[in-house]
Design an enzyme around this catalytic site. Structure first.
Site, PDB file in Angstrom:
ATOM      1  N   ASP A  59      28.518  22.233  20.088  1.00  0.00           N
ATOM      2  CA  ASP A  59      27.582  21.377  20.815  1.00  0.00           C
ATOM      3  C   ASP A  59      26.175  21.931  20.647  1.00  0.00           C
ATOM      4  O   ASP A  59      25.884  23.060  21.056  1.00  0.00           O
ATOM      5  CB  ASP A  59      27.972  21.350  22.301  1.00  0.00           C
ATOM      6  CG  ASP A  59      27.132  20.384  23.116  1.00  0.00           C
ATOM      7  OD1 ASP A  59      26.143  19.844  22.589  1.00  0.00           O
ATOM      8  OD2 ASP A  59      27.456  20.192  24.309  1.00  0.00           O
ATOM      9  N   ASN A  86      20.562  17.221  12.465  1.00  0.00           N
ATOM     10  CA  ASN A  86      20.759  15.780  12.579  1.00  0.00           C
ATOM     11  C   ASN A  86      21.200  15.331  13.963  1.00  0.00           C
ATOM     12  O   ASN A  86      20.876  14.214  14.377  1.00  0.00           O
ATOM     13  CB  ASN A  86      21.784  15.321  11.535  1.00  0.00           C
ATOM     14  CG  ASN A  86      22.235  13.900  11.784  1.00  0.00           C
ATOM     15  OD1 ASN A  86      21.482  12.951  11.606  1.00  0.00           O
ATOM     16  ND2 ASN A  86      23.482  13.747  12.239  1.00  0.00           N
ATOM     17  N   TYR A 150      12.892  10.093  24.949  1.00  0.00           N
ATOM     18  CA  TYR A 150      13.480  10.174  23.611  1.00  0.00           C
ATOM     19  C   TYR A 150      12.365  10.276  22.563  1.00  0.00           C
ATOM     20  O   TYR A 150      12.384  11.147  21.687  1.00  0.00           O
ATOM     21  CB  TYR A 150      14.351   8.955  23.345  1.00  0.00           C
ATOM     22  CG  TYR A 150      14.819   8.829  21.917  1.00  0.00           C
ATOM     23  CD1 TYR A 150      15.820   9.668  21.423  1.00  0.00           C
ATOM     24  CD2 TYR A 150      14.269   7.889  21.053  1.00  0.00           C
ATOM     25  CE1 TYR A 150      16.256   9.566  20.101  1.00  0.00           C
ATOM     26  CE2 TYR A 150      14.700   7.778  19.737  1.00  0.00           C
ATOM     27  CZ  TYR A 150      15.692   8.615  19.267  1.00  0.00           C
ATOM     28  OH  TYR A 150      16.116   8.508  17.967  1.00  0.00           O
ATOM     29  N   ALA A 152       9.238  11.192  22.951  1.00  0.00           N
ATOM     30  CA  ALA A 152       8.506  12.452  23.088  1.00  0.00           C
ATOM     31  C   ALA A 152       9.274  13.611  22.457  1.00  0.00           C
ATOM     32  O   ALA A 152       8.679  14.500  21.830  1.00  0.00           O
ATOM     33  CB  ALA A 152       8.226  12.740  24.560  1.00  0.00           C
ATOM     34  N   LYS A 154      11.328  13.423  19.939  1.00  0.00           N
ATOM     35  CA  LYS A 154      11.249  13.296  18.486  1.00  0.00           C
ATOM     36  C   LYS A 154       9.843  13.629  17.980  1.00  0.00           C
ATOM     37  O   LYS A 154       9.679  14.180  16.880  1.00  0.00           O
ATOM     38  CB  LYS A 154      11.675  11.900  18.052  1.00  0.00           C
ATOM     39  CG  LYS A 154      13.164  11.626  18.249  1.00  0.00           C
ATOM     40  CD  LYS A 154      14.034  12.588  17.455  1.00  0.00           C
ATOM     41  CE  LYS A 154      15.488  12.179  17.459  1.00  0.00           C
ATOM     42  NZ  LYS A 154      16.335  13.084  16.629  1.00  0.00           N
TER      43      LYS A 154
END
Length: 250
Positions: A59, A86, A150, A152, A154
């Site tokens: 994880d 990824n 999300y 922010a 990335k």
């Protein structure tokens, strides 16, 4: 094709989608690949696709699993040349619904996890003059209502890419990112938590907004990850390549 012969790669989130396509593409081109993810069944399905792929349940959000994942690659194949960050997490999360726990979950997978994996991989990548490829999103540089945390996360991953590229260049390590547009996968239902009906509506809206009028498929993104990892790209670092059908322009 053997441009990755004798290379060893670690690909996170490789049970499905972009991660699976990347792992299979690397293996088909001669690489030895360790794949990680939280669910054993999808990982086993990916590993069954090529004899050069080894699976490890791990994880990205668990700090202890970073060292374990890198160690698996080195113990299995003796070196590490390519790290593909990824695995991702996200949510349709309006500001009114934000909680500390949900923000922390997104950042743990999209920012903290890749950082810890890169740190653990550093000593090995410096020996091989290796490469890190981070998988970002169109929304790392394009605003989206309900996607603020999300997006922010990335954006942070894209800027980490640039900063690491400068920091690690003296060691011969290249760092680049692929900013993926909407891609056919289970992300809207699994990662974003939408119902199949809601996901279908979002997918149709995305097709209409994308200038090329289609959503991507995993190979669209994996192809560019492989380009950036390829030794032939050894003068490319610090780049964020948008692969999104033109969505970032819309």
């Amino acid at each position: 094709m053997s441009e990755f012969k004798q290379k060893v790669a670690l690909v996170t989130g490789a049970g499905t989608g972009i991660g699976r396509a990347t792992a299979l593409g690397l293996a088909a081109r001669g690489a030895k690949v360790v794949i990680t993810g939280r669910r054993p069944e999808p990982l086993e399905q990916t590993a069954a696709g090529h004899e050069n792929i080894v699976a490890l349940v791990a994880d990205v959000a668990d700090p202890d699993d970073a060292a374990r994942s890198v160690a698996k690659a080195v113990e299995s194949f003796g070196r590490l040349d390519i790290l593909v960050n990824n695995a991702g997490a996200g949510a349709l999360l309006p500001l009114a619904d934000v909680t500390a726990e949900r923000i922390e979950m997104i950042l743990a997978v999209n920012v903290v996890g890749p950082s810890l994996l890169a740190r653990e991989a550093l000593v090995h990548l410096s020996r091989t003059r290796g490469s890190i490829i981070n998988v970002s999103s169109t929304f790392g540089h394009k605003a989206g209502a309900g996607l603020s945390h999300y997006a922010a996360s990335k954006a942070a991953l894209e800027h980490l890419t640039r900063c690491w590229a400068l920091e690690l260049a003296p060691q011969g390590i290249r760092v680049n990112s692929v900013a993926a547009g909407p891609t056919e996968s289970a992300a809207l239902t699994d990662m974003m938590g939408l119902s199949p009906q809601q996901a279908a509506l979002v997918e149709e809206a995305e097709r209409e907004q994308i200038p090329l009028k289609r959503r991507g498929v995993p190979d669209d993104i994996a192809r560019w990850i492989l380009h950036l990892a390829d030794p032939a790209s050894d003068w490319v670092t610090g780049q964020v390549i948008a692969v999104d059908g033109g969505l970032g322009l819309a």
